[in-house]
Each structure stands twice: as C-alpha cells, then as structure tokens.
Write an enzyme that holds these catalytic residues in place. Structure first.
Site, PDB file in Angstrom:
ATOM      1  N   ASP A   1      -2.197 -30.558 -92.040  1.00  0.00           N
ATOM      2  CA  ASP A   1      -1.589 -31.347 -93.116  1.00  0.00           C
ATOM      3  C   ASP A   1      -1.185 -32.728 -92.605  1.00  0.00           C
ATOM      4  O   ASP A   1      -0.451 -32.853 -91.629  1.00  0.00           O
ATOM      5  CB  ASP A   1      -0.353 -30.633 -93.662  1.00  0.00           C
ATOM      6  CG  ASP A   1      -0.691 -29.297 -94.299  1.00  0.00           C
ATOM      7  OD1 ASP A   1      -1.268 -29.304 -95.395  1.00  0.00           O
ATOM      8  OD2 ASP A   1      -0.394 -28.251 -93.681  1.00  0.00           O
TER       9      ASP A   1
ATOM     10  N   ASP B   1      -4.179 -31.426 -85.877  1.00  0.00           N
ATOM     11  CA  ASP B   1      -3.229 -30.888 -86.832  1.00  0.00           C
ATOM     12  C   ASP B   1      -3.944 -30.813 -88.191  1.00  0.00           C
ATOM     13  O   ASP B   1      -5.016 -31.402 -88.363  1.00  0.00           O
ATOM     14  CB  ASP B   1      -2.004 -31.803 -86.883  1.00  0.00           C
ATOM     15  CG  ASP B   1      -1.029 -31.426 -87.974  1.00  0.00           C
ATOM     16  OD1 ASP B   1      -0.650 -30.244 -88.043  1.00  0.00           O
ATOM     17  OD2 ASP B   1      -0.658 -32.317 -88.764  1.00  0.00           O
TER      18      ASP B   1
ATOM     19  N   ASP C   1      -0.016 -36.116 -86.638  1.00  0.00           N
ATOM     20  CA  ASP C   1       0.705 -37.174 -87.354  1.00  0.00           C
ATOM     21  C   ASP C   1       2.211 -37.084 -87.214  1.00  0.00           C
ATOM     22  O   ASP C   1       2.924 -37.941 -87.742  1.00  0.00           O
ATOM     23  CB  ASP C   1       0.349 -37.130 -88.852  1.00  0.00           C
ATOM     24  CG  ASP C   1       0.937 -35.910 -89.548  1.00  0.00           C
ATOM     25  OD1 ASP C   1       0.798 -34.792 -89.002  1.00  0.00           O
ATOM     26  OD2 ASP C   1       1.546 -36.064 -90.617  1.00  0.00           O
TER      27      ASP C   1
END
Length: 222
Positions: free
Chosen positions: A14, A12, A173
């Site tokens: 951000d 991922d 995240d």
C-alpha cells in the site's frame, strides 16, 4: 544478469506498489459507520496506513472518540469482510510499475512483497491487479507471527530466503519500511508518491525516487 547489481527487489504494498487509498478509506468509513463514528477523509486515512489494517481502524476509531474494547473485534471483522469484497474497486498500480517489473523480470531479478497488511488481504489485492504471480514471495504483517512485522527485519530476511538468497534492495513509502530495510542490512529506497507518515526526506532512506521510471536506472548505478 551478471552485470545487474541486485538479485532481489522487494516492495511494500500500500502506497508503494499500489495506490489503495480509495478502497482503504471506503472500508474504514464503512466500519466507522457501523460503530456510529463519523467518517474520516482520505487525506487523514493516508497517515493511518503503514502498520496494518487493525492499526488503521484503531486510529480511525480514536479520531471519533474511540470504542469499547469488547466491541472492537466485531467492528474489525466487519471491516475485513467489507474490504475483501471491495478490495480493488479503486486500487491501481502506480504509474511505471508494470514497465519496471517487466524490466526486472527480463533481467532475471526476483521481485517480492513485504507488507504489514495481513496476508489474507495482500494476496487477493495483488491477484486482482495481476501482480501476485509476478512475485517470488508475498509476506504479510501476520506471516512471520506476532511481533515480526515491519519495522522488524524478520520479514525482509524471510523475503531474501524465500527468493533464494542474494543481494537485495527494499522499496517502500513509510518509516516502517525504511527501518525494516536498515534493520535487515539492505539498501532502502523511498518513494515520494505513497502514504508517508512524515516528509519523505526525513525517512532516512538511502535513496528516493519520484516515479517508477527512476527505479531501474538507480539500481543499475548502485
């Protein structure tokens, strides 16, 4: 390379590769100001990230009382313009990332990004931070068409195909990252230092790391 158990490591963007919270907060508050809405604190923005920039703006506006539907697109366009012009003022790779990428590259492992940020924003952010050329594939939230962003498995499947196939693992995240990995049938790793929308232990990831220094030792054990 023969001894290493993975051919592809996907990330991922951000909250996983890059701590972009400062720039996302500035862009959101710029847009909220244009709409006459109060600014939001960075800690609040942290929980708004994960489903893309449009979703972040929707939540930011909702926190201040909302906005008329016919005004939203104009505000969203202004957010994109501002963010593109200030995309890496504060954003930085997380500690240990560069060393981990160097090690993966030395092992011949393909690395890729699958993000819900639209591709037109993901590419320049990665480029500004010197990460774009390190990725065999960059897939944004709009790359695969409507309805095919994470948690859909479609971008993970596309990542594997674009990287030439092979055993893959995905690092993220948020619940959307972990669900996408599970839906695609690949091992999921959650980072504890990003922008999780719930306690990282509750994401259901196969593994959790607290620093990128832990990534390669973990992958070598799997």
């Amino acid at each position: 390379m023969n001894h290493f158990p993975f051919r592809i490591v996907g990330f991922d963007l951000d909250g996983t590769l890059v701590d972009s919270l400062g720039d996302l907060t500035a862009a959101l508050n710029h847009a909220l100001g244009l709409a006459g809405r109060p600014p939001v604190a960075a800690d609040a923005v942290r929980s708004m990230v994960g489903l893309g920039t449009r979703h972040m703006l929707e939540r930011g506006l909702a926190a201040g009382g909302g906005v008329a539907e016919d005004e939203f697109q104009q505000i969203y366009d202004a957010l994109l313009v501002y963010y593109e012009a200030h995309i890496a003022v504060h954003s930085r790779p997380y500690p240990g990332l560069t060393a981990a990428l160097d090690r993966l590259d030395a092992l011949g492992v393909q690395t890729a990004v699958v993000t819900n940020k639209v591709e037109r924003l993901a590419r320049p952010l990665l480029g500004e931070l010197g990460l774009a050329d390190r990725m065999a594939a960059i897939i944004g939230g709009d790359t695969m068409g409507p309805g095919n962003a994470k948690p859909s498995p479609a971008p993970i499947h596309a990542m594997i195909e674009r990287c030439g196939g092979g055993r893959a693992v995905f690092v993220g995240d948020s619940i959307y990252d972990i669900m996408a990995a599970k839906n695609a049938g690949v091992i999921s790793i959650a980072v504890s230092f990003g922008f999780p929308n719930q306690p990282v232990e509750g994401l259901g990831a196969d593994h959790i790391i607290d620093h990128f220094d832990e990534l390669l030792p973990l992958l070598e054990r799997l």
